[in-house]
Design a protein around this motif. Structure first.
Motif, PDB file in Angstrom:
ATOM      1  N   PHE A   1       0.788  -1.216  -0.094  1.00 37.03           N
ATOM      2  CA  PHE A   1      -0.056  -0.166  -0.068  1.00 37.03           C
ATOM      3  C   PHE A   1       0.944   1.158  -0.038  1.00 37.03           C
ATOM      4  CE2 PHE A   1      -2.487  -3.128   2.245  1.00 37.03           C
ATOM      5  CZ  PHE A   1      -3.593  -3.365   1.435  1.00 37.03           C
TER       6      PHE A   1
ATOM      7  N   ASN B   1       4.345   1.150   1.885  1.00 39.46           N
ATOM      8  CA  ASN B   1       4.258   0.134   2.743  1.00 39.46           C
ATOM      9  C   ASN B   1       4.190  -1.122   2.045  1.00 39.46           C
ATOM     10  OD1 ASN B   1       3.712  -1.541   5.031  1.00 39.46           O
ATOM     11  ND2 ASN B   1       1.738  -0.383   5.638  1.00 39.46           N
TER      12      ASN B   1
ATOM     13  N   GLU C   1     -10.107 -13.498  11.435  1.00 41.47           N
ATOM     14  CA  GLU C   1     -10.315 -13.156  12.885  1.00 41.47           C
ATOM     15  C   GLU C   1     -11.862 -12.806  13.295  1.00 41.47           C
ATOM     16  OE1 GLU C   1      -7.577 -10.535  14.667  1.00 41.47           O
ATOM     17  OE2 GLU C   1      -6.023 -10.668  13.192  1.00 41.47           O
TER      18      GLU C   1
ATOM     19  N   GLU D   1      -8.344  -7.642  -3.189  1.00 42.74           N
ATOM     20  CA  GLU D   1      -7.266  -6.647  -3.469  1.00 42.74           C
ATOM     21  C   GLU D   1      -6.463  -7.291  -4.704  1.00 42.74           C
ATOM     22  OE1 GLU D   1      -6.741  -3.966  -1.849  1.00 42.74           O
ATOM     23  OE2 GLU D   1      -7.451  -4.274   0.122  1.00 42.74           O
TER      24      GLU D   1
ATOM     25  N   VAL E   1       3.413  -4.703   2.398  1.00 46.44           N
ATOM     26  CA  VAL E   1       2.981  -5.680   3.676  1.00 46.44           C
ATOM     27  C   VAL E   1       3.159  -7.029   3.234  1.00 46.44           C
ATOM     28  CG1 VAL E   1       0.662  -6.345   4.404  1.00 46.44           C
ATOM     29  CG2 VAL E   1       1.022  -4.125   3.940  1.00 46.44           C
TER      30      VAL E   1
ATOM     31  N   GLY F   1       1.438 -11.252  14.014  1.00 47.23           N
ATOM     32  CA  GLY F   1       1.050 -10.147  15.070  1.00 47.23           C
ATOM     33  C   GLY F   1       0.185  -9.126  14.361  1.00 47.23           C
ATOM     34  N   SER F   2      -0.294  -8.239  14.914  1.00 48.76           N
ATOM     35  CA  SER F   2      -1.541  -7.381  14.346  1.00 48.76           C
ATOM     36  C   SER F   2      -0.618  -6.407  13.355  1.00 48.76           C
ATOM     37  CB  SER F   2      -2.029  -6.335  15.533  1.00 48.76           C
ATOM     38  OG  SER F   2      -2.827  -5.527  14.969  1.00 48.76           O
ATOM     39  N   GLY F   3      -1.010  -6.356  12.453  1.00 45.19           N
ATOM     40  CA  GLY F   3      -0.525  -5.512  11.127  1.00 45.19           C
ATOM     41  C   GLY F   3       0.414  -6.479  10.314  1.00 45.19           C
ATOM     42  N   SER F   4       0.638  -7.736  10.452  1.00 48.19           N
ATOM     43  CA  SER F   4       1.515  -8.717   9.911  1.00 48.19           C
ATOM     44  C   SER F   4       0.859  -8.903   8.313  1.00 48.19           C
ATOM     45  CB  SER F   4       1.581  -9.731  10.770  1.00 48.19           C
ATOM     46  OG  SER F   4       0.418 -10.398  10.717  1.00 48.19           O
ATOM     47  N   GLY F   5      -0.127  -8.589   8.075  1.00 44.59           N
ATOM     48  CA  GLY F   5      -0.710  -8.948   6.832  1.00 44.59           C
ATOM     49  C   GLY F   5      -1.565  -9.975   6.688  1.00 44.59           C
ATOM     50  N   LYS F   6      -2.277 -10.453   7.721  1.00 45.43           N
ATOM     51  CA  LYS F   6      -2.966 -11.701   7.496  1.00 45.43           C
ATOM     52  C   LYS F   6      -4.614 -11.441   6.807  1.00 45.43           C
ATOM     53  CE  LYS F   6      -3.576 -11.813  12.033  1.00 45.43           C
ATOM     54  NZ  LYS F   6      -2.673 -10.825  12.565  1.00 45.43           N
ATOM     55  N   SER F   7      -5.010 -10.083   7.019  1.00 48.35           N
ATOM     56  CA  SER F   7      -6.099  -9.664   6.524  1.00 48.35           C
ATOM     57  C   SER F   7      -5.705  -9.285   4.995  1.00 48.35           C
ATOM     58  CB  SER F   7      -6.675  -8.326   7.085  1.00 48.35           C
ATOM     59  OG  SER F   7      -7.185  -8.896   8.344  1.00 48.35           O
ATOM     60  N   THR F   8      -4.557  -8.587   4.660  1.00 49.10           N
ATOM     61  CA  THR F   8      -4.135  -8.462   3.135  1.00 49.10           C
ATOM     62  C   THR F   8      -4.124  -9.808   2.576  1.00 49.10           C
ATOM     63  OG1 THR F   8      -2.970  -6.462   4.246  1.00 49.10           O
ATOM     64  CG2 THR F   8      -2.616  -7.097   2.024  1.00 49.10           C
TER      65      THR F   8
HETATM   66  N1  LIG Z   1      -6.386  -0.656   2.175  1.00 50.17           N
HETATM   67  C1  LIG Z   1      -5.345  -0.321   2.958  1.00 50.17           C
HETATM   68  N2  LIG Z   1      -4.584   0.771   2.519  1.00 50.17           N
HETATM   69  C2  LIG Z   1      -3.606   1.226   3.123  1.00 50.17           C
HETATM   70  N3  LIG Z   1      -2.846   0.430   3.908  1.00 50.17           N
HETATM   71  C3  LIG Z   1      -3.427  -0.673   4.193  1.00 50.17           C
HETATM   72  C4  LIG Z   1      -4.623  -0.965   3.749  1.00 50.17           C
HETATM   73  N4  LIG Z   1      -5.116  -2.319   4.491  1.00 50.17           N
HETATM   74  C5  LIG Z   1      -4.036  -2.733   5.110  1.00 50.17           C
HETATM   75  N5  LIG Z   1      -3.010  -1.898   5.306  1.00 50.17           N
HETATM   76  C6  LIG Z   1      -1.979  -1.851   6.094  1.00 50.17           C
HETATM   77  O1  LIG Z   1      -1.276  -3.229   5.734  1.00 50.17           O
HETATM   78  C7  LIG Z   1      -0.561  -3.786   6.849  1.00 50.17           C
HETATM   79  C8  LIG Z   1      -1.276  -4.866   7.303  1.00 50.17           C
HETATM   80  O2  LIG Z   1      -2.625  -4.949   7.550  1.00 50.17           O
HETATM   81  P1  LIG Z   1      -3.286  -6.179   8.064  1.00 50.17           P
HETATM   82  O3  LIG Z   1      -3.448  -7.262   6.782  1.00 50.17           O
HETATM   83  O4  LIG Z   1      -4.808  -5.513   7.957  1.00 50.17           O
HETATM   84  O5  LIG Z   1      -2.737  -6.985   9.082  1.00 50.17           O
HETATM   85  P2  LIG Z   1      -3.345  -7.941  10.222  1.00 50.17           P
HETATM   86  O6  LIG Z   1      -4.745  -8.406   9.524  1.00 50.17           O
HETATM   87  O7  LIG Z   1      -2.378  -9.120  10.244  1.00 50.17           O
HETATM   88  O8  LIG Z   1      -3.654  -7.286  11.329  1.00 50.17           O
HETATM   89  C9  LIG Z   1      -1.140  -2.707   7.977  1.00 50.17           C
HETATM   90  O9  LIG Z   1       0.034  -1.909   8.099  1.00 50.17           O
HETATM   91  C10 LIG Z   1      -1.979  -1.833   7.463  1.00 50.17           C
HETATM   92  O10 LIG Z   1      -1.994  -0.559   7.745  1.00 50.17           O
END
Ligand SMILES: Nc1ncnc2c1ncn2[C@@H]1O[C@H](COP(=O)(O)OP(=O)(O)O)[C@@H](O)[C@H]1O
Ligand SMILES: [Mg+2]
Lengths: 249, 282
Positions: free
Chosen positions: A15, A18, A166, A55, A20, A39-46
């Motif tokens: 992003f 960043n 999650e 995406e 990810v 960890g939180s922010g490690s990119g699991k959701s991404t």
């Molecule tokens: N739509 C987006 N735009 C910009 N940054 C994003 C977006 N979605 C996620 N991020 C960034 O990507 C990183 C990973 O996020 P995320 O996948 O939500 O982590 P997790 O689910 O593991 O907590 C974070 O630093 C977050 O800020």
């Protein structure tokens, strides 16, 4: 089918500046349950959003039943029909009843006969103990009930793979159990599942594979006993000890 | 069953009742006082008898009523046709502005330009440009009736406003709703139609009703194109009698027309507010 249902190959996602995901590999065989930890922010959701084509990846491939679904020539809507996603915040449609939430995709997207879809929806709702809530609107349900409906909504399209992001993180502790037991049952029936989770105890019980996401790659993966019990990587140990300190294991 | 209220709660309720009664009395008395003073000031003005005769003559009002009413029928037609067209065009423009992807960039640009342009120009100028410019082109099949041209001008202007209302509504629906819909395999269109728009419409209904109230009086502006509507009828009658009462009659008729919609708009906004913060004190 012999090959993996879902395969992630060297997926990169950034992003802006960043980065990810820096080349994630993950393979999910049929009937397998993969727990994605990190960890939180490690990119699991991404990662899950890339896999479900919510995406666009910046590099690498996602294969569903061996078909490269990151090919821009492919019909993404067609691909999404074959996956089910459940989000942390449930994301039920607030203007539709529970029943309409569940029957929407099977009827509108898959064009299945209404009567058949209704019957199946009622069966599914009965299985999660929410038959009496079929006519209610989501805001009249507790978080746990909403999340169970969201799982049923995803299952109603008969997905090849279920992606869970999650799904208990937004719930009060006392409601986590009812949602996890639905997942356990779905897994027992042979659904292929990838779930991002902080529930290490649950991952240990249900998952066939645990994958630890760190620094934009899958740093370590294997059977839960090994990854959660005797991790090879120092980063994994660090992460797990933090989780233990937080009382989640 | 609620338990019996305590003495404390009973005294609180009594106090609230007393206060409510006192506030109502104060409000009533001050309104009355203001009305009486205003009446006395206006009627004691030196020019009042003449104003009364030229603006508030009951006999002129009665005689002018039929023609003004038949003119108002034209306004109502413009309102109906225009209102429906505005909803359709406004929605279309809003949807165009929310399209994503490079392929739609020209369309998006066009829609944005249209909104910028027509939100900026005063309606009366659009009326003149459309009403006198279109027929001057002399194209085959170009409408020449002031009714049609006036409606076109009104639709052009109001659709720009309504498009922005719709767009705000669409953007107020949380992106996670779109993600959920798309993850189920719904196409962009299906997502808009089944998931986003129904939620957006609920949000914007009060704003749309307000725009409708504004539209109700602006349909009177088609008179500048020579359409024999309520305003133009009144104007003709004034020219014949040198008495301004027909304008007052036309004005009052427009007010009567607007009151029901205004009340509906109030009721809808109140309901939306209640839904959003049920139980809250603020
Ligand atoms: N739509 C987006 N735009 C910009 N940054 C994003 C977006 N979605 C996620 N991020 C960034 O990507 C990183 C990973 O996020 P995320 O996948 O939500 O982590 P997790 O689910 O593991 O907590 C974070 O630093 C977050 O800020
Ligand atoms: Mg996440």
């Amino acid at each position: 089918m012999s090959g993996p249902v879902l395969e992630v190959r060297s997926v990169v996602k950034a992003f802006g500046d960043n980065v990810v995901l820096r080349g994630v590999d993950l393979s999910v065989a049929e009937h397998q349950v993969v727990a994605l930890i990190g960890g939180s922010g490690s990119g699991k959701s991404t990662l899950l959003r890339c896999a479900s084509l919510l995406e666009t990846v910046d590099d690498g491939q996602v294969l569903l039943d061996g078909e490269d679904v990151t090919d821009p020539r492919i019909d993404a809507d067609q691909v999404r029909r074959r996956m089910g996603v459940v989000f942390q915040a449930y994301n039920l449609f607030p203007h539709l009843s529970v029943l309409d939430n569940v029957t929407l995709a099977p009827t509108v997207v898959h064009g299945r006969p209404k009567a058949e879809v209704l019957e199946e929806a009622h069966t599914l709702l009965a299985r999660i103990g929410l038959s009496d809530k079929a006519g209610e609107y989501p805001d009249r349900l507790s978080g746990g009930q909403q999340q169970r409906v969201a799982i049923v909504r995803a299952l109603a399209v008969h997905p090849r793979v279920l992606l869970l992001d999650e799904i208990t993180s937004a719930l009060d502790p006392e409601l986590v159990g009812e949602v996890l037991s639905v997942v356990r049952e779905v897994a027992a029936q042979g659904m292929t599942i990838v779930m991002a989770t902080h529930e290490m105890g649950f991952a240990r019980q249900v998952a066939d594979t645990v994958a630890f996401l760190d620094g934009g790659v899958v740093l370590e993966s294997g059977p839960p006993q090994q990854v959660l019990g005797d991790p090879v990587e120092a980063r994994t140990r660090q992460f797990l000890s933090r989780v233990i300190d937080a009382g989640r294991l | 069953m609620l338990p019996e209220p305590s003495a404390l709660e009973l005294s609180r309720r009594a106090w609230r009742r007393r206060r409510a009664r006192r506030s109502t009395l104060v409000a009533l008395a001050s309104t009355l006082l203001f009305a009486v003073v205003a009446y006395l000031v206006v009627t004691s003005a030196p020019g009042w008898p003449r104003v009364q005769a030229t603006f508030f003559s009951p006999s002129v009002a009665w005689e002018s009523l039929p023609e003004i009413l038949s003119g108002l029928w034209l306004n109502l037609q413009v309102l109906l046709v225009g209102g429906v067209s505005v909803l359709a065009v406004g929605l279309l423009v809003a949807l165009t502005r929310t399209l994503r992807g490079a392929a739609f960039a020209p369309l998006r640009l066009l829609a944005t330009g249209y909104v910028d342009l027509f939100r900026g120009i005063p309606l009366i100028i659009v009326l003149y440009l459309v009403g006198f410019g279109f027929p001057a082109l002399g194209l085959q099949g170009m409408p020449t009736s002031p009714f049609v041209l006036g409606t076109i001008a009104i639709v052009l202007t109001y659709s720009a406003y309504v498009a922005e209302v719709f767009r705000a509504g669409i953007e107020s629906v949380h992106p996670s709703q779109r993600a959920a819909a798309r993850s189920l395999g719904l196409t962009h269109r299906q997502t808009m139609r089944i998931v986003v728009l129904p939620q957006a419409l609920r949000t914007v209904t009060p704003a749309l009703l307000n725009d409708f109230v504004a539209l109700q009086k602006d349909v009177g502006l088609i008179s500048v194109l020579g359409a024999i509507d309520a305003v133009r009828s009144a104007q003709i009658l004034v020219g014949q009698s040198f008495n301004f009462t027909p304008y007052v009659v036309a004005g009052l008729l427009f007010v009567l027309l607007a009151i029901p919609s205004a009340r509906i708009a109030d009721a809808v906004s109140a309901r939306a507010r209640r839904r959003q913060q049920s139980g809250s004190l603020l």
